[in-house]
Motif scaffolding. Structure first.
Motif, PDB file in Angstrom:
ATOM      1  N   PRO A   1       0.758  -1.108  -0.109  1.00 21.91           N
ATOM      2  CA  PRO A   1       0.069   0.069   0.004  1.00 21.91           C
ATOM      3  C   PRO A   1       1.003   1.330  -0.078  1.00 21.91           C
ATOM      4  O   PRO A   1       1.826   1.126   0.569  1.00 21.91           O
ATOM      5  CB  PRO A   1      -0.940  -0.017   1.425  1.00 21.91           C
ATOM      6  CG  PRO A   1      -0.481  -1.346   2.064  1.00 21.91           C
ATOM      7  CD  PRO A   1       0.943  -1.836   1.413  1.00 21.91           C
ATOM      8  N   ASP A   2       0.409   2.480  -0.704  1.00 21.63           N
ATOM      9  CA  ASP A   2       1.125   3.421  -0.718  1.00 21.63           C
ATOM     10  C   ASP A   2       0.285   4.562  -0.861  1.00 21.63           C
ATOM     11  O   ASP A   2      -0.784   4.521  -0.905  1.00 21.63           O
ATOM     12  CB  ASP A   2       2.224   3.564  -1.634  1.00 21.63           C
ATOM     13  CG  ASP A   2       3.697   4.308  -1.411  1.00 21.63           C
ATOM     14  OD1 ASP A   2       3.547   5.309  -0.751  1.00 21.63           O
ATOM     15  OD2 ASP A   2       4.873   3.851  -1.857  1.00 21.63           O
ATOM     16  N   LEU A   3       0.855   5.888  -1.530  1.00 20.12           N
ATOM     17  CA  LEU A   3       0.264   6.986  -1.742  1.00 20.12           C
ATOM     18  C   LEU A   3       0.277   7.367  -3.055  1.00 20.12           C
ATOM     19  O   LEU A   3       1.254   7.309  -3.691  1.00 20.12           O
ATOM     20  CB  LEU A   3       0.617   8.228  -0.721  1.00 20.12           C
ATOM     21  CG  LEU A   3       0.621   7.931   0.598  1.00 20.12           C
ATOM     22  CD1 LEU A   3       1.463   9.009   1.565  1.00 20.12           C
ATOM     23  CD2 LEU A   3      -0.620   7.994   1.068  1.00 20.12           C
ATOM     24  N   THR A   4      -0.953   7.867  -3.719  1.00 19.52           N
ATOM     25  CA  THR A   4      -0.876   8.179  -5.090  1.00 19.52           C
ATOM     26  C   THR A   4       0.274   9.166  -5.479  1.00 19.52           C
ATOM     27  O   THR A   4       0.890   9.005  -6.398  1.00 19.52           O
ATOM     28  CB  THR A   4      -2.286   8.647  -5.669  1.00 19.52           C
ATOM     29  OG1 THR A   4      -2.722   9.569  -4.706  1.00 19.52           O
ATOM     30  CG2 THR A   4      -3.370   7.529  -5.546  1.00 19.52           C
ATOM     31  N   GLY A   5       0.093  10.233  -4.946  1.00 22.53           N
ATOM     32  CA  GLY A   5       1.024  11.348  -5.318  1.00 22.53           C
ATOM     33  C   GLY A   5       2.590  11.099  -5.032  1.00 22.53           C
ATOM     34  O   GLY A   5       3.387  11.375  -5.917  1.00 22.53           O
ATOM     35  N   GLU A   6       2.927  10.162  -4.178  1.00 15.70           N
ATOM     36  CA  GLU A   6       4.259   9.711  -3.960  1.00 15.70           C
ATOM     37  C   GLU A   6       4.773   8.811  -4.752  1.00 15.70           C
ATOM     38  O   GLU A   6       6.047   8.803  -5.220  1.00 15.70           O
ATOM     39  CB  GLU A   6       4.404   9.154  -2.354  1.00 15.70           C
ATOM     40  CG  GLU A   6       4.324  10.366  -1.425  1.00 15.70           C
ATOM     41  CD  GLU A   6       5.242  11.538  -1.153  1.00 15.70           C
ATOM     42  OE1 GLU A   6       6.154  11.156  -2.157  1.00 15.70           O
ATOM     43  OE2 GLU A   6       4.889  12.363  -0.757  1.00 15.70           O
ATOM     44  N   LEU A   7       3.827   7.884  -5.330  1.00 14.89           N
ATOM     45  CA  LEU A   7       4.045   6.951  -6.271  1.00 14.89           C
ATOM     46  C   LEU A   7       4.116   7.646  -7.814  1.00 14.89           C
ATOM     47  O   LEU A   7       5.207   7.414  -8.541  1.00 14.89           O
ATOM     48  CB  LEU A   7       2.925   6.021  -6.309  1.00 14.89           C
ATOM     49  CG  LEU A   7       3.115   4.886  -5.081  1.00 14.89           C
ATOM     50  CD1 LEU A   7       1.871   3.996  -5.537  1.00 14.89           C
ATOM     51  CD2 LEU A   7       4.289   4.031  -5.421  1.00 14.89           C
ATOM     52  N   LEU A   8       3.430   8.721  -7.905  1.00 14.77           N
ATOM     53  CA  LEU A   8       3.371   9.423  -9.324  1.00 14.77           C
ATOM     54  C   LEU A   8       4.719  10.017  -9.232  1.00 14.77           C
ATOM     55  O   LEU A   8       5.388  10.076 -10.235  1.00 14.77           O
ATOM     56  CB  LEU A   8       2.231  10.239  -9.469  1.00 14.77           C
ATOM     57  CG  LEU A   8       2.328  11.152 -10.734  1.00 14.77           C
ATOM     58  CD1 LEU A   8       2.305  10.512 -11.961  1.00 14.77           C
ATOM     59  CD2 LEU A   8       0.982  12.246 -10.527  1.00 14.77           C
ATOM     60  N   ARG A   9       5.172  10.617  -8.217  1.00 10.79           N
ATOM     61  CA  ARG A   9       6.504  11.495  -8.397  1.00 10.79           C
ATOM     62  C   ARG A   9       7.663  10.477  -8.350  1.00 10.79           C
ATOM     63  O   ARG A   9       8.609  10.792  -9.127  1.00 10.79           O
ATOM     64  CB  ARG A   9       6.556  12.148  -6.970  1.00 10.79           C
ATOM     65  CG  ARG A   9       8.091  13.043  -6.706  1.00 10.79           C
ATOM     66  CD  ARG A   9       7.921  13.850  -5.687  1.00 10.79           C
ATOM     67  NE  ARG A   9       7.948  13.542  -4.562  1.00 10.79           N
ATOM     68  CZ  ARG A   9       8.085  14.366  -3.193  1.00 10.79           C
ATOM     69  NH1 ARG A   9       8.083  15.479  -3.555  1.00 10.79           N
ATOM     70  NH2 ARG A   9       7.938  13.618  -2.109  1.00 10.79           N
ATOM     71  N   THR A  10       7.487   8.950  -7.942  1.00 11.70           N
ATOM     72  CA  THR A  10       8.535   8.128  -8.101  1.00 11.70           C
ATOM     73  C   THR A  10       8.648   7.772  -9.795  1.00 11.70           C
ATOM     74  O   THR A  10       9.664   7.688 -10.394  1.00 11.70           O
ATOM     75  CB  THR A  10       8.285   6.886  -7.498  1.00 11.70           C
ATOM     76  OG1 THR A  10       8.303   7.510  -5.892  1.00 11.70           O
ATOM     77  CG2 THR A  10       9.123   5.898  -7.490  1.00 11.70           C
ATOM     78  N   PHE A  11       7.400   7.676 -10.189  1.00 13.62           N
ATOM     79  CA  PHE A  11       7.363   6.975 -11.557  1.00 13.62           C
ATOM     80  C   PHE A  11       7.560   8.154 -12.602  1.00 13.62           C
ATOM     81  O   PHE A  11       7.698   7.649 -13.907  1.00 13.62           O
ATOM     82  CB  PHE A  11       6.078   5.898 -11.879  1.00 13.62           C
ATOM     83  CG  PHE A  11       6.310   4.897 -10.907  1.00 13.62           C
ATOM     84  CD1 PHE A  11       7.459   4.059 -10.755  1.00 13.62           C
ATOM     85  CD2 PHE A  11       5.266   4.517 -10.204  1.00 13.62           C
ATOM     86  CE1 PHE A  11       7.505   2.722 -10.217  1.00 13.62           C
ATOM     87  CE2 PHE A  11       4.985   3.155  -9.253  1.00 13.62           C
ATOM     88  CZ  PHE A  11       6.531   2.627  -9.448  1.00 13.62           C
ATOM     89  N   ASP A  12       6.928   9.338 -12.272  1.00 13.51           N
ATOM     90  CA  ASP A  12       6.848  10.256 -13.176  1.00 13.51           C
ATOM     91  C   ASP A  12       7.254  11.674 -12.741  1.00 13.51           C
ATOM     92  O   ASP A  12       6.457  12.457 -12.065  1.00 13.51           O
ATOM     93  CB  ASP A  12       5.654  10.570 -14.204  1.00 13.51           C
ATOM     94  CG  ASP A  12       5.619  11.451 -15.072  1.00 13.51           C
ATOM     95  OD1 ASP A  12       6.738  12.183 -15.328  1.00 13.51           O
ATOM     96  OD2 ASP A  12       4.580  11.657 -16.061  1.00 13.51           O
ATOM     97  N   THR A  13       8.654  11.897 -12.619  1.00 15.42           N
ATOM     98  CA  THR A  13       9.077  12.973 -12.087  1.00 15.42           C
ATOM     99  C   THR A  13       8.584  14.537 -12.596  1.00 15.42           C
ATOM    100  O   THR A  13       8.575  15.513 -11.710  1.00 15.42           O
ATOM    101  CB  THR A  13      10.666  13.089 -11.854  1.00 15.42           C
ATOM    102  OG1 THR A  13      11.221  13.215 -13.192  1.00 15.42           O
ATOM    103  CG2 THR A  13      11.182  12.071 -11.021  1.00 15.42           C
ATOM    104  N   LEU A  14       8.336  14.485 -13.624  1.00 15.77           N
ATOM    105  CA  LEU A  14       7.687  15.442 -14.529  1.00 15.77           C
ATOM    106  C   LEU A  14       6.271  16.053 -14.499  1.00 15.77           C
ATOM    107  O   LEU A  14       5.845  17.048 -14.881  1.00 15.77           O
ATOM    108  CB  LEU A  14       8.307  15.523 -15.879  1.00 15.77           C
ATOM    109  CG  LEU A  14       9.580  15.342 -16.146  1.00 15.77           C
ATOM    110  CD1 LEU A  14       9.936  15.382 -17.494  1.00 15.77           C
ATOM    111  CD2 LEU A  14      10.419  16.627 -15.531  1.00 15.77           C
ATOM    112  N   SER A  15       5.665  15.047 -13.908  1.00 17.92           N
ATOM    113  CA  SER A  15       4.089  15.180 -13.759  1.00 17.92           C
ATOM    114  C   SER A  15       3.454  16.494 -12.871  1.00 17.92           C
ATOM    115  O   SER A  15       4.050  16.677 -11.831  1.00 17.92           O
ATOM    116  CB  SER A  15       3.060  13.985 -13.519  1.00 17.92           C
ATOM    117  OG  SER A  15       1.838  14.228 -13.315  1.00 17.92           O
ATOM    118  N   ASP A  16       2.681  17.360 -13.541  1.00 17.52           N
ATOM    119  CA  ASP A  16       2.003  18.466 -12.520  1.00 17.52           C
ATOM    120  C   ASP A  16       0.816  18.272 -12.125  1.00 17.52           C
ATOM    121  O   ASP A  16       0.025  18.907 -11.495  1.00 17.52           O
ATOM    122  CB  ASP A  16       1.996  19.387 -13.453  1.00 17.52           C
ATOM    123  CG  ASP A  16       3.535  20.352 -13.678  1.00 17.52           C
ATOM    124  OD1 ASP A  16       4.334  19.859 -12.792  1.00 17.52           O
ATOM    125  OD2 ASP A  16       3.620  21.239 -14.425  1.00 17.52           O
TER     126      ASP A  16
END
Length: 293
Positions: free
Chosen positions: A86-101
């Protein structure tokens, strides 16, 4: 397709997901799913909650706690040592896509799905979240929003040690806005625990507290937070991340059931129990029982 599960944080091979994919592409669910967790109170608690949900489907479940930080437990997932975390959506997105806004909950979830490496999926996200919020005391600031506080005032902001990175407080999104230069704050004050931080806020020692809405614990519900209608801090909803092909349909449904019941207030209260000395498994078991999961 991403070349590494941890492209944003570490160079870790994804061969277990992309090469020899017998585990990732298998249509036979594993007999004993393994739920992993990091070393934080929140991560351990979430692992026990999702493990309990899986057990309700009639399977044995193993929990591997204290795997380390995000890089460590994602590496364990990559190697196949755990079936889900289990994790957090925003933290995972920052891990897999550092450029997403992306910052709003649905946008973050959509972008996360698009950024996942082959062999991984996420289940439904919960309303429960652990996002950054700015808490203020009556009369402590004239700011109306987090952006006002960051860019318009000289203010001292308090945080709890290990909970909020000051850089995450000032690096607000979207990135098209002016970036923080350091001139708006005098300093950050780091406190050992939530009660200490709240006392300092109420005494006027700091103008605001940067908190995580669940990790701060039960004291969060008594704080006044600045509205973040512009979503300058990304959504951080609880979400299960799992290896494809290893979980049954009933197991995946259990994730959705947890997502439909778990709230931020629940998490904050349960974290308070854990920090008072109650084992995370016992706390999760009580919550699961109350919600017939």
């Amino acid at each position: 397709m991403r070349s590494s599960v941890l492209a944003a944080v570490a160079v870790i091979s994804i061969a277990g997901l992309l090469g020899g994919c017998s585990a990732a592409t298998s249509t036979d669910p594993v007999a004993t799913p393994v739920v992993g967790s990091g070393s934080s109170d929140l991560s351990r608690l979430l692992a026990q909650i999702y493990a309990g949900g899986l057990r309700s489907t009639g399977v044995d479940v193993e929990v591997k706690e204290d795997l380390g930080d995000r890089a460590d437990y994602l590496a364990a997932l990559d190697r196949g040592e755990v079936t889900m975390v289990p994790d957090l959506t925003g933290e995972l997105l920052r891990t897999f896509d550092t450029l997403s806004d992306a910052t709003e909950a649905e946008d973050v979830y959509t972008e996360l799905n698009r950024s996942l490496p082959s062999g991984l999926s996420v289940g439904d996200y919960a309303t429960a979240e652990d996002r950054i919020a700015i808490a203020v005391a009556s009369g402590s600031t004239s700011a109306d929003t987090p952006r006002d506080l960051v860019f318009s005032e000289e203010a001292t902001i308090g945080t709890v040690e290990g909970e909020v990175d000051p850089l995450d407080v000032v690096n607000i999104l979207p990135r098209s806005e002016p970036t923080f230069t350091g001139a708006s704050f005098s300093e950050f004050m780091v406190y050992p625990d939530a009660q200490f931080a709240v006392d300092e806020l109420n005494s006027g020692a700091v103008a605001a507290l940067a908190i995580r809405t669940a990790s701060f614990g039960p004291l969060a519900k008594d704080l006044t937070t600045l509205p973040d209608e512009d979503h300058v801090y990304p959504a951080q909803n609880v979400v299960p991340l799992y290896r494809n092909g290893l979980l049954s349909e009933s197991a995946l449904r259990s994730f959705s059931m947890v997502a439909g019941e778990l709230t931020t207030a629940d998490l904050a209260d349960m974290i308070g129990e854990v920090r008072s000395g109650v084992p995370s498994g016992d706390v999760a078991g009580r919550w699961l029982g109350e919600h017939t999961l």
